[in-house]
Enzyme design. Sequence first.
Site, short mmCIF file in Angstrom:
data_model
loop_
_atom_site.label_atom_id
_atom_site.label_comp_id
_atom_site.label_asym_id
_atom_site.label_seq_id
_atom_site.Cartn_x
_atom_site.Cartn_y
_atom_site.Cartn_z
N GLU A 97 2.50 40.04 -8.96
CA GLU A 97 1.25 39.79 -9.47
C GLU A 97 0.32 40.96 -9.82
O GLU A 97 0.18 41.96 -9.22
CB GLU A 97 -0.07 39.00 -8.32
N LYS A 113 0.64 24.74 -4.69
CA LYS A 113 -0.87 24.15 -4.08
C LYS A 113 -0.70 22.45 -4.05
O LYS A 113 -1.20 21.55 -4.75
CB LYS A 113 -1.98 24.51 -4.85
N ARG A 115 0.71 -1.07 0.00
CA ARG A 115 0.11 -0.10 -0.04
C ARG A 115 0.73 1.14 0.12
O ARG A 115 0.42 2.27 -0.71
CB ARG A 115 -0.92 0.06 1.13
N LYS A 133 2.17 39.97 -4.11
CA LYS A 133 0.63 39.64 -4.51
C LYS A 133 0.03 40.67 -3.51
O LYS A 133 0.73 41.78 -3.04
CB LYS A 133 0.18 38.35 -3.95
N ASP A 170 -3.03 37.54 -13.36
CA ASP A 170 -3.87 36.76 -12.70
C ASP A 170 -5.58 36.97 -13.10
O ASP A 170 -5.99 38.13 -12.98
CB ASP A 170 -3.88 36.83 -11.13
#
Length: 319
Positions: free
Chosen positions: A229, A168, A133, A200, A250
């Site tokens: 960004e 992510k 597994r 950002k 973006d």
Amino acid sequence: MGVTHPSAPAAQTEPSVRSSAETTVEPGLDPAWISDTVRRTLSEDLGGDPGRDVTSQATIAVSSGAVAHLVARQEGVVAGLVLVQEVVDQVSARFGLGPVRVDLDVVDGTRVEPGRRLAVLTGPVQVLLMAERSLLNLASRASGVATATRAWADRLEGTQATVLDTRKTTPGLRALEKYAVRAGGGTNKRMGLYDVAMVKDNHVVAAGSVTAAVHAVREAFPEVLVQVEADTCAQALEAVAAGATFLLLDNMSTPTLTETVAAVRAGEGQTGPVELEATGNLTLDRAAEVAATGVDYMSVGALTHSAPILDLALDLVSR
């Protein structure tokens, strides 16, 4: 190129029984990372170190040996096979059992059809079943990411755009998932918060302006690439005026992307080359039209945060 590759060494783990095929994905995974990740994965399944498998240890003699085939049950691109030998090696070492020989039939990055044999494993049955597994979880996850990435790489073939991953990722598996992106034909943008600065909207608010944020990063970390960004063409031009040479465009519509790319390119005679990356609301259906705007990259979080696993199996074929 503004994107970065991980700094981990290209060398792979040195198995106790050498596999018959070697990965062609560069750079490879750090052997120390492989060892630690496999250790934690096995402890999770076995309930500690060494842990136990109450079913296999109760029903299978220590002396029993077998041959097992690792096979693909779905069409896709395989990755993570470089971890298989380490998984069985660690199980063998935990319980003082004999070694398992792993003969790979394919290398990471190979396209496979359902039923394709990926590897032959020969050794103690207890080791094979206790490792099953863990090795499937790791290889299936990596193969799913590689398969999703290959779909984007294929769609962008013939354009100037390259598909990038994001941060992510699954906690603890970032190195594996970004390796899988490379196996699928994509490119890594940054490994974390430490190797590329990304200014950002929240950074702009905190610093007071785009210009202030860019200058602050360059003063504190002059060796680091700075990306900014931008949500509009005006913001993109402001960032370039502040000295940014890498823009993240973006959630722009195709017309806005086209306008922004043209405006930035028109000023490159004075600013020098600026790398442009589209992100947000990207789908395979939009890939060609976004590439046609002239962006250099498309970053797709779904490569890692939403890719389904590729179904793989480990089947005993003889004892």
